[in-house]
Scaffold this motif. Structure first.
Motif, short mmCIF file in Angstrom:
data_model
loop_
_atom_site.label_atom_id
_atom_site.label_comp_id
_atom_site.label_asym_id
_atom_site.label_seq_id
_atom_site.Cartn_x
_atom_site.Cartn_y
_atom_site.Cartn_z
N UNK A 195 4.01 -10.42 14.13
CA UNK A 195 4.11 -8.86 12.59
C UNK A 195 5.07 -8.16 12.81
N UNK A 196 6.03 -7.74 13.65
CA UNK A 196 6.93 -6.65 13.40
C UNK A 196 8.55 -6.98 12.35
N UNK A 197 8.71 -8.34 13.01
CA UNK A 197 9.28 -8.81 11.57
C UNK A 197 8.85 -8.87 10.52
N UNK A 198 8.14 -9.17 10.50
CA UNK A 198 7.34 -8.93 8.28
C UNK A 198 7.07 -8.10 8.26
N UNK A 199 6.94 -6.70 9.21
CA UNK A 199 7.15 -5.41 8.27
C UNK A 199 8.16 -5.24 7.60
N UNK A 200 9.03 -5.59 9.10
CA UNK A 200 10.40 -4.95 8.88
C UNK A 200 10.85 -5.74 7.53
N UNK A 201 10.57 -6.54 7.14
CA UNK A 201 10.94 -7.56 5.96
C UNK A 201 9.79 -6.75 4.50
N UNK A 202 8.69 -6.72 4.90
CA UNK A 202 7.94 -5.79 3.85
C UNK A 202 8.84 -4.79 3.88
N UNK A 203 8.70 -3.71 4.72
CA UNK A 203 9.47 -2.10 3.79
C UNK A 203 11.20 -2.77 3.54
N UNK A 204 11.62 -2.91 3.96
CA UNK A 204 13.52 -3.42 2.92
C UNK A 204 12.85 -3.95 1.54
N UNK A 205 11.79 -4.63 1.30
CA UNK A 205 11.04 -5.39 0.27
C UNK A 205 10.58 -4.12 -1.17
N UNK A 206 9.47 -2.98 -0.40
CA UNK A 206 9.92 -1.77 -0.96
C UNK A 206 10.54 -1.21 -1.56
N UNK A 207 11.89 -0.89 -0.21
CA UNK A 207 12.35 0.20 -0.65
C UNK A 207 13.64 -0.42 -2.06
N UNK A 208 13.88 -1.11 -1.58
CA UNK A 208 14.97 -2.66 -3.12
C UNK A 208 14.10 -1.73 -4.53
N UNK A 209 12.86 -2.63 -4.02
CA UNK A 209 12.33 -2.57 -5.44
C UNK A 209 12.06 -1.46 -5.77
N UNK A 210 11.53 0.01 -4.90
CA UNK A 210 11.89 1.60 -5.86
C UNK A 210 13.12 2.02 -5.76
N UNK A 211 14.59 0.87 -5.45
CA UNK A 211 15.88 1.73 -5.45
C UNK A 211 16.02 2.73 -4.14
N UNK A 212 15.26 2.08 -3.33
CA UNK A 212 15.29 3.67 -2.16
C UNK A 212 16.16 2.61 -0.78
#
Length: 131
Positions: A33-50
């Motif tokens: 769960x923690x590994x997948x959360x890390x991936x999801x946070x990075x995906x959102x950040x990338x998508x919104x140019x953060x």
């Protein structure tokens, strides 16, 4: 690397320390769960140019040091991270649906991180003249 970022209408340095917790502060952010959360946070950040400068996923809370441009207010940034991660994690890990009515608590902490102190800004504004 510049200490400021730019877009078509602004020069900025908007960095936030964000913290949020699972509902009831349950210690569910472990292993896969923690590994997948890390991936999801990075995906959102990338998508919104953060830019994610630092992240620590603890069993019962998340610390995130993120930089964003002025298009996104802090509440929207947090809601994008929490919203997508809750939806996807709850669909991929059924244990989260059985233990919690929702993944995240409604609250969060947000603090700004800057290059100058509050005192420096106050002094700068006070020393401006109407010329």
């Amino acid at each position: 690397m510049s200490r400021y970022a730019k877009n078509s209408g602004a020069v900025f340095a908007l960095k936030y320390h964000l913290v949020w917790c699972p509902k009831y502060r349950r210690s569910v952010l472990v292993d896969g769960i923690a590994k997948r959360l890390d991936q999801l946070i990075r995906e959102v950040a990338n998508e919104f140019e953060m830019t994610v400068h630092a992240m620590e996923i603890m069993p019962d809370h998340v610390h995130l040091f993120v930089e964003s441009d002025p298009r996104w207010c802090v509440a929207e940034i947090v809601n994008r991270f929490k919203g997508r991660s809750s939806r996807i994690l709850r669909s991929e890990f059924p244990v989260l649906r059985s233990r919690l009515p929702t993944l995240w608590s409604r609250s969060y902490y947000a603090g700004t991180v800057g290059h100058v102190s509050e005192e420096t800004v106050r002094r700068y504004i006070e020393n401006q003249t109407g010329k």
